[in-house]
Design a protein around this motif. Structure first.
Motif, PDB file in Angstrom:
ATOM      1  N   TYR A  80       0.817  -1.205   0.000  1.00 35.71           N
ATOM      2  CA  TYR A  80       0.000   0.000   0.000  1.00 35.71           C
ATOM      3  C   TYR A  80       0.854   1.259   0.000  1.00 35.71           C
ATOM      4  N   LEU A  81       2.099   1.160   0.440  1.00 37.87           N
ATOM      5  CA  LEU A  81       2.980   2.325   0.451  1.00 37.87           C
ATOM      6  C   LEU A  81       3.283   2.770  -0.978  1.00 37.87           C
ATOM      7  N   SER A  82       3.817   1.856  -1.789  1.00 37.34           N
ATOM      8  CA  SER A  82       4.140   2.213  -3.176  1.00 37.34           C
ATOM      9  C   SER A  82       2.881   2.479  -3.988  1.00 37.34           C
ATOM     10  N   SER A  83       1.796   1.777  -3.673  1.00 37.50           N
ATOM     11  CA  SER A  83       0.554   1.978  -4.405  1.00 37.50           C
ATOM     12  C   SER A  83      -0.032   3.362  -4.128  1.00 37.50           C
ATOM     13  N   THR A  84       0.097   3.824  -2.884  1.00 34.77           N
ATOM     14  CA  THR A  84      -0.379   5.167  -2.555  1.00 34.77           C
ATOM     15  C   THR A  84       0.414   6.213  -3.327  1.00 34.77           C
ATOM     16  N   GLU A  85       1.736   6.051  -3.375  1.00 33.87           N
ATOM     17  CA  GLU A  85       2.560   6.996  -4.142  1.00 33.87           C
ATOM     18  C   GLU A  85       2.161   6.998  -5.618  1.00 33.87           C
ATOM     19  N   ARG A  86       1.938   5.830  -6.170  1.00 38.31           N
ATOM     20  CA  ARG A  86       1.562   5.745  -7.584  1.00 38.31           C
ATOM     21  C   ARG A  86       0.222   6.434  -7.830  1.00 38.31           C
ATOM     22  N   ALA A  87      -0.748   6.203  -6.940  1.00 37.37           N
ATOM     23  CA  ALA A  87      -2.064   6.816  -7.107  1.00 37.37           C
ATOM     24  C   ALA A  87      -1.986   8.339  -6.974  1.00 37.37           C
ATOM     25  N   LEU A  88      -1.143   8.828  -6.084  1.00 34.55           N
ATOM     26  CA  LEU A  88      -0.977  10.274  -5.958  1.00 34.55           C
ATOM     27  C   LEU A  88      -0.378  10.871  -7.226  1.00 34.55           C
ATOM     28  N   ARG A  89       0.569  10.154  -7.829  1.00 35.47           N
ATOM     29  CA  ARG A  89       1.138  10.630  -9.094  1.00 35.47           C
ATOM     30  C   ARG A  89       0.069  10.646 -10.190  1.00 35.47           C
ATOM     31  N   GLN A  90      -0.783   9.619 -10.208  1.00 39.71           N
ATOM     32  CA  GLN A  90      -1.881   9.605 -11.170  1.00 39.71           C
ATOM     33  C   GLN A  90      -2.772  10.832 -10.982  1.00 39.71           C
ATOM     34  N   ALA A  91      -3.097  11.116  -9.722  1.00 43.27           N
ATOM     35  CA  ALA A  91      -4.010  12.217  -9.426  1.00 43.27           C
ATOM     36  C   ALA A  91      -3.442  13.551  -9.877  1.00 43.27           C
ATOM     37  N   GLU A  92      -2.131  13.691  -9.799  1.00 45.44           N
ATOM     38  CA  GLU A  92      -1.513  14.960 -10.180  1.00 45.44           C
ATOM     39  C   GLU A  92      -1.584  15.217 -11.686  1.00 45.44           C
ATOM     40  N   THR A  93      -1.877  14.197 -12.468  1.00 44.08           N
ATOM     41  CA  THR A  93      -1.984  14.377 -13.919  1.00 44.08           C
ATOM     42  C   THR A  93      -3.400  14.722 -14.362  1.00 44.08           C
ATOM     43  N   LEU A  94      -4.359  14.700 -13.436  1.00 41.90           N
ATOM     44  CA  LEU A  94      -5.743  14.983 -13.794  1.00 41.90           C
ATOM     45  C   LEU A  94      -5.953  16.474 -14.021  1.00 41.90           C
ATOM     46  N   LYS A  95      -6.981  16.810 -14.776  1.00 38.52           N
ATOM     47  CA  LYS A  95      -7.224  18.208 -15.129  1.00 38.52           C
ATOM     48  C   LYS A  95      -7.865  19.003 -13.994  1.00 38.52           C
ATOM     49  N   SER A  96      -8.584  18.331 -13.113  1.00 38.69           N
ATOM     50  CA  SER A  96      -9.258  19.021 -12.013  1.00 38.69           C
ATOM     51  C   SER A  96      -8.420  18.970 -10.745  1.00 38.69           C
ATOM     52  N   ALA A  97      -8.664  19.916  -9.849  1.00 42.09           N
ATOM     53  CA  ALA A  97      -7.993  19.930  -8.545  1.00 42.09           C
ATOM     54  C   ALA A  97      -8.811  19.108  -7.548  1.00 42.09           C
ATOM     55  N   TYR A  98      -8.106  18.399  -6.674  1.00 45.31           N
ATOM     56  CA  TYR A  98      -8.767  17.559  -5.681  1.00 45.31           C
ATOM     57  C   TYR A  98      -8.059  17.670  -4.334  1.00 45.31           C
ATOM     58  N   GLN A  99      -8.809  17.330  -3.296  1.00 48.86           N
ATOM     59  CA  GLN A  99      -8.237  17.142  -1.964  1.00 48.86           C
ATOM     60  C   GLN A  99      -8.067  15.637  -1.758  1.00 48.86           C
ATOM     61  N   PRO A 100      -6.836  15.132  -1.606  1.00 51.55           N
ATOM     62  CA  PRO A 100      -6.647  13.690  -1.474  1.00 51.55           C
ATOM     63  C   PRO A 100      -6.945  13.181  -0.067  1.00 51.55           C
ATOM     64  N   ARG A 101      -7.609  12.066  -0.022  1.00 45.45           N
ATOM     65  CA  ARG A 101      -7.912  11.360   1.228  1.00 45.45           C
ATOM     66  C   ARG A 101      -7.740   9.868   0.970  1.00 45.45           C
ATOM     67  N   LEU A 102      -7.813   9.064   2.000  1.00 48.44           N
ATOM     68  CA  LEU A 102      -7.868   7.615   1.852  1.00 48.44           C
ATOM     69  C   LEU A 102      -9.226   7.132   2.331  1.00 48.44           C
ATOM     70  N   LEU A 103      -9.808   6.203   1.597  1.00 46.79           N
ATOM     71  CA  LEU A 103     -11.085   5.610   1.977  1.00 46.79           C
ATOM     72  C   LEU A 103     -10.904   4.105   2.084  1.00 46.79           C
ATOM     73  N   SER A 104     -11.173   3.572   3.267  1.00 42.02           N
ATOM     74  CA  SER A 104     -11.030   2.142   3.528  1.00 42.02           C
ATOM     75  C   SER A 104     -12.402   1.481   3.522  1.00 42.02           C
ATOM     76  N   VAL A 105     -12.476   0.304   2.884  1.00 45.89           N
ATOM     77  CA  VAL A 105     -13.689  -0.514   2.887  1.00 45.89           C
ATOM     78  C   VAL A 105     -13.332  -1.823   3.580  1.00 45.89           C
ATOM     79  N   PRO A 106     -13.447  -1.872   4.917  1.00 48.68           N
ATOM     80  CA  PRO A 106     -12.976  -3.058   5.652  1.00 48.68           C
ATOM     81  C   PRO A 106     -13.624  -4.355   5.200  1.00 48.68           C
ATOM     82  N   GLY A 107     -14.920  -4.314   4.837  1.00 44.96           N
ATOM     83  CA  GLY A 107     -15.608  -5.540   4.458  1.00 44.96           C
ATOM     84  C   GLY A 107     -15.054  -6.195   3.211  1.00 44.96           C
TER      85      GLY A 107
END
Length: 207
Positions: free
Chosen positions: A102-129
């Motif tokens: 999840y460490l490297s995956s979080t970094e990768r997802a953040l890099r993906q988000a930075e390429t998007l055209k819209s601005a966002y506030q990043p958070r993490l959402l967990s689905v325990p089930g």
């Protein structure tokens, strides 16, 4: 588009800094990379961790709650571990260090988000089930990061490893993904064992 990374509560940040400055806390961490690194360590990119508590296949507003703040621990240009904090009766406190996919995956997802055209506030959402963790990109960049529910137009990027049938690192609108998640939870299609709100992938280490 640059992400609007929220400010973590000052006590949460101080608790992580104190743990990084404690030889005992670092030595006892189940993170070989953290124990072996040479040079200064710094907590960066704080992300509020929300837990999905209620979801149905209908269009009902999903119910979430804040469970902690997660910091990426950097050594130079790379993240070597992450640190979780939790809310206690005395306020925010350090929970533990961890590393894993999840460490490297979080970094990768953040890099993906930075390429998007819209601005966002990043958070993490967990689905325990479903034993599922996503990067939640909230459209309201000025929102209180400790509150609020996923809006239909917000984006979710499932982190790897993702549950069977859900592709990691493919962005989804909340309105598209959460109904599928609700069906999974209701029908019990997930083969993963149930986990509590304080279990991985939320607040425990992942190898």
């Amino acid at each position: 588009m640059p992400l609007h990374v929220p400010l973590a509560p000052a006590p949460a940040l101080r608790s992580v800094l104190a743990a990084l400055g404690s030889p005992t806390a670092v030595r006892e961490a189940r993170t070989p990379a953290l124990r072996s690194v040479q040079g200064p360590l710094s907590p960066e990119l704080p992300l509020p961790v929300h837990v999905l508590e209620q979801i149905t296949p209908s269009n009902d507003v999903p119910q979430t709650r804040l469970a902690g703040w997660r910091f990426l621990i950097r050594s130079g240009e790379r993240a070597v571990a992450a640190a979780d904090t939790m809310l206690t009766p005395d306020g925010w406190a350090f929970s533990h260090f961890f590393e894993g996919p999840y460490l490297s995956s979080t970094e990768r997802a953040l890099r993906q988000a930075e390429t998007l055209k819209s601005a966002y506030q990043p958070r993490l959402l967990s689905v325990p089930g479903l034993y599922m963790l996503t990067l939640w990109l909230h459209q309201d960049t000025e929102a209180d990061p400790s509150a609020g529910a996923p809006a239909p137009a917000d984006l979710l990027i499932p982190l790897a490893p993702a549950p069977p049938g859900i592709v990691a690192h493919r962005p989804h609108r909340v309105a598209d993904l959460l109904p599928t998640v609700g069906l999974r939870l209701v029908s019990g299609l997930s083969a993963a064992p149930a986990v509590t709100a304080t279990s991985a992938p939320l607040l425990t280490s992942t190898a």
